[in-house]
Design a protein around this motif. Structure first.
Motif, short mmCIF file in Angstrom:
data_model
loop_
_atom_site.label_atom_id
_atom_site.label_comp_id
_atom_site.label_asym_id
_atom_site.label_seq_id
_atom_site.Cartn_x
_atom_site.Cartn_y
_atom_site.Cartn_z
N PRO A 97 0.80 -1.23 0.00
CA PRO A 97 0.00 0.00 0.00
C PRO A 97 0.83 1.28 0.00
O PRO A 97 0.43 2.27 -0.60
N SER A 98 1.97 1.28 0.65
CA SER A 98 2.77 2.51 0.72
C SER A 98 3.36 2.90 -0.63
O SER A 98 3.85 4.02 -0.79
N GLU A 99 3.31 2.02 -1.63
CA GLU A 99 3.82 2.33 -2.95
C GLU A 99 2.72 2.78 -3.91
O GLU A 99 2.99 3.11 -5.07
N SER A 100 1.49 2.79 -3.45
CA SER A 100 0.38 3.16 -4.32
C SER A 100 0.30 4.68 -4.46
O SER A 100 0.79 5.45 -3.61
N GLY A 101 -0.32 5.13 -5.57
CA GLY A 101 -0.47 6.56 -5.80
C GLY A 101 -1.35 7.23 -4.77
O GLY A 101 -1.11 8.38 -4.38
N VAL A 102 -2.40 6.53 -4.30
CA VAL A 102 -3.30 7.11 -3.32
C VAL A 102 -2.56 7.38 -2.01
O VAL A 102 -2.71 8.44 -1.39
N TYR A 103 -1.75 6.43 -1.59
CA TYR A 103 -0.99 6.58 -0.34
C TYR A 103 -0.03 7.76 -0.43
O TYR A 103 0.02 8.63 0.45
N LYS A 104 0.75 7.83 -1.54
CA LYS A 104 1.77 8.88 -1.67
C LYS A 104 1.12 10.25 -1.84
O LYS A 104 1.65 11.25 -1.34
N SER A 105 -0.01 10.31 -2.54
CA SER A 105 -0.64 11.62 -2.75
C SER A 105 -1.16 12.23 -1.45
O SER A 105 -1.25 13.45 -1.33
N TYR A 106 -1.49 11.38 -0.48
CA TYR A 106 -2.03 11.89 0.76
C TYR A 106 -0.95 12.09 1.83
O TYR A 106 -0.96 13.10 2.55
N TYR A 107 -0.02 11.16 1.93
CA TYR A 107 0.94 11.20 3.03
C TYR A 107 2.26 11.90 2.69
O TYR A 107 2.99 12.31 3.59
N MET A 108 2.58 12.04 1.40
CA MET A 108 3.90 12.57 1.04
C MET A 108 3.88 14.04 0.64
O MET A 108 4.93 14.70 0.66
N LEU A 109 2.73 14.57 0.25
CA LEU A 109 2.69 15.95 -0.23
C LEU A 109 1.46 16.63 0.34
O LEU A 109 0.33 16.19 0.11
N GLN A 110 1.67 17.72 1.08
CA GLN A 110 0.55 18.38 1.74
C GLN A 110 -0.19 19.34 0.79
O GLN A 110 -1.41 19.42 0.84
N GLN A 111 0.54 20.05 -0.07
CA GLN A 111 -0.07 21.01 -1.00
C GLN A 111 0.38 20.66 -2.43
O GLN A 111 1.29 21.28 -2.99
N PRO A 112 -0.25 19.67 -3.02
CA PRO A 112 0.21 19.21 -4.34
C PRO A 112 0.05 20.26 -5.44
O PRO A 112 0.91 20.37 -6.32
N VAL A 113 -1.01 21.05 -5.38
CA VAL A 113 -1.22 22.05 -6.44
C VAL A 113 -0.15 23.13 -6.38
O VAL A 113 0.43 23.52 -7.41
N ALA A 114 0.16 23.62 -5.18
CA ALA A 114 1.19 24.64 -5.04
C ALA A 114 2.55 24.10 -5.46
O ALA A 114 3.35 24.79 -6.10
N GLN A 115 2.82 22.82 -5.09
CA GLN A 115 4.10 22.23 -5.47
C GLN A 115 4.18 22.05 -7.00
O GLN A 115 5.24 22.29 -7.60
N MET A 116 3.09 21.66 -7.61
CA MET A 116 3.09 21.50 -9.06
C MET A 116 3.30 22.84 -9.75
O MET A 116 4.00 22.93 -10.76
#
Length: 328
Positions: A107-126
């Motif tokens: 589970p820790s390698e899935s996109g859902v897991y990483k999108s929630y736990y690894m990046l708090q503000q994905p839009v700003a980072q993008m």
């Protein structure tokens, strides 16, 4: 023994109480919508990821930490960059992205897991990734090249940012440069250059058209003059034939050559004067030099002709009086 039964009964009762409370509060069963995933945490720790459908969780122990949308999303960014020729332009960039569908071996390698736990503000980072990529690529192009290679630049930026966002569980579908905004003075200058180029092209077309017209007119005039020359030649030929026939007719009546020539010249002069009097459009007429003498032009012409015929040897004929030209 009775203690064990009491313990089992207590746990069973507690479970019943949890079920009742869960049913009442709605924390026991839940439904996940299509194209969504729910992250379940147990006592504050990641437990599992569930997809669309009907699910059960333990009330007060398990909780829905987040509901992640798997649909493609879009965000727009306004970014200022500078070109190679030092023109600051504004770019409107549109990015389409979604959470990665990869599940991974755990589970820790899935996109859902990483999108929630690894990046708090994905839009700003993008946005930061796209801004950095554009400010690195645009300065190698001039302003005209940015307009001409807009799509190529967007593809390069998309490839660079996709690799960076993939580490955070996001897939960048496409990056589009939807608008290039110029400073007002630069836009005015470009419009003036474009207008000048169009004016130059129009002037060249007009000059070429005038050249073709002149060449066509010259050719037509040359052909007309050629036809007019042929007409004059035919006219003179016809006149010569007519004079020959007239002289032969006059001579058949017994008139000599000299008298016939005199009569013919007088007739020609008379016809010319009649034509002049009829038309009224001539601007020049030949008159005798001395209006006091009784002899007219016809008499002068006869005298000159007789002098030429009487000369025994070739000599210069007597010069008649110089005629004056009277412009009417």
């Amino acid at each position: 023994m009775f203690f064990l039964f009491d313990l089992v009964g207590g746990l069973f009762g507690l479970a019943i109480i949890f079920v009742i409370v869960g049913l009442v509060t709605g924390n026991l069963f839940f439904v996940v919508k299509q194209q969504h995933a729910v992250i379940i945490e147990r006592l504050g720790k990641f437990h599992r990821i569930v997809g669309a459908g009907f699910h059960v969780k333990i009330p007060f122990i398990d909780r829905k930490a987040a509901t992640v949308s798997l649909r493609t999303m879009k965000n727009g960014f306004d970014i200022d960059v500078k070109t190679q020729d030092n023109v600051t332009i504004g770019l409107e960039v549109s990015a389409q992205y979604h959470v990665s569908y990869e599940m991974g071996t755990q589970p820790s390698e899935s996109g859902v897991y990483k999108s929630y736990y690894m990046l708090q503000q994905p839009v700003a980072q993008m946005r930061d990734f796209i801004t950095d990529a554009l400010r690195s690529s645009i300065p190698v192009y001039t302003l005209d090249e940015v307009f001409a290679k807009k799509d190529d630049i967007a593809k390069d930026v998309n490839a660079t940012v996709s690799e960076q966002m993939d580490a955070y569980g996001f897939t960048l579908v496409s990056t589009l440069i939807t608008k290039i905004a110029l400073p007002a003075e630069v836009e005015d200058s470009m419009n003036q250059i474009n207008a000048a180029q169009r004016t130059k092209a129009a002037a060249q077309d007009l000059a070429e058209a005038d050249r073709i017209r002149r060449v066509t007119e010259a050719r037509a005039e040359a052909e007309a003059m050629e036809k007019a020359g042929e007409g004059i030649a035919n006219q003179r030929k016809a006149i010569a034939i007519g004079i020959k026939d007239s002289l032969e007719t006059i001579q058949e009546t017994g008139v000599g050559n000299a008298e016939a020539n005199q009569l013919f010249m007088f007739t020609q002069w008379t016809e010319m004067m009649n034509e002049f009097a009829k038309s009224g459009r001539a601007s020049t007429v030949v008159l005798p030099t001395d209006f006091t003498q009784s002899a007219g032009m016809f008499e002068q012409m006869l005298a000159a002709s007789q002098a030429v015929d009487a000369a025994p040897v070739p000599q210069a004929p007597p010069v008649p009086p110089v005629n004056s030209r009277l412009d009417v």
